[in-house]
Design an enzyme around this catalytic site. Sequence first.
Site, PDB file in Angstrom:
ATOM      1  CB  ILE A  63     -44.530  12.208 -38.425  1.00 19.45           C
ATOM      2  CG1 ILE A  63     -44.754  12.259 -39.934  1.00 19.45           C
ATOM      3  CG2 ILE A  63     -45.691  11.478 -37.743  1.00 19.45           C
ATOM      4  CD1 ILE A  63     -44.777  10.890 -40.609  1.00 19.45           C
ATOM      5  N   PRO A  64     -43.989  14.622 -35.618  1.00 22.40           N
ATOM      6  CG  PRO A  64     -43.848  16.822 -34.912  1.00 22.40           C
ATOM      7  CD  PRO A  64     -44.370  15.965 -36.017  1.00 22.40           C
ATOM      8  CG  HIS A  65     -43.602   9.908 -33.168  1.00 21.36           C
ATOM      9  ND1 HIS A  65     -42.845  10.410 -34.213  1.00 21.36           N
ATOM     10  CD2 HIS A  65     -42.874   8.919 -32.622  1.00 21.36           C
ATOM     11  CE1 HIS A  65     -41.711   9.730 -34.298  1.00 21.36           C
ATOM     12  NE2 HIS A  65     -41.703   8.826 -33.336  1.00 21.36           N
ATOM     13  CB  ALA A  66     -44.788  11.789 -27.512  1.00 20.29           C
TER      14      ALA A  66
END
Length: 165
Positions: A63-66
């Site tokens: 779950i890459p997030h920014a």
Amino acid sequence: MYANLKLSRAAVATCGADSKAAVLAALSACFADAYDLDRATVLEGLEERERLGSTGFGRRVAIPHARVGGIEFPVVALIKLDAPVDFKAADGIPVDLVFGLLSPPNAGAGHLHALAAISRMIRDEKIYDALQRAEDADALFATLTNLPDSVIANDNPGGAARESA
């Protein structure tokens, strides 16, 4: 649950990326194309977060997030990989489902709530199994947007199809 995450059909894809860097680049392209964002800015945000620690969730999911400017609410993207990629997940298992999450810079707790909503959805065996069985982007999109009580809302029912990143 209420729909608090927006998903554009253009942000769902299958992909042949073969490294974490290639996955993040493909995810950035999905976000940029689907939500009219700057690809380099999105990639920079995802890479910056990944440097803090792996976003490998476990169970073959990352779950890459920014947080990035240019959006008013959390948006998601989903890529199903053709072959698993090592994301340095806590369980040591390479990932083949990559959920991306972008939130506005001032999202605060809203960003954490969105991550928790994705996490809960992935832990649901029926949803997880349906996503793993999905053979193309249309099936992935249908799974995510046709669930009872889904936290994900389809923001463009007639949106353009996108098969690969």
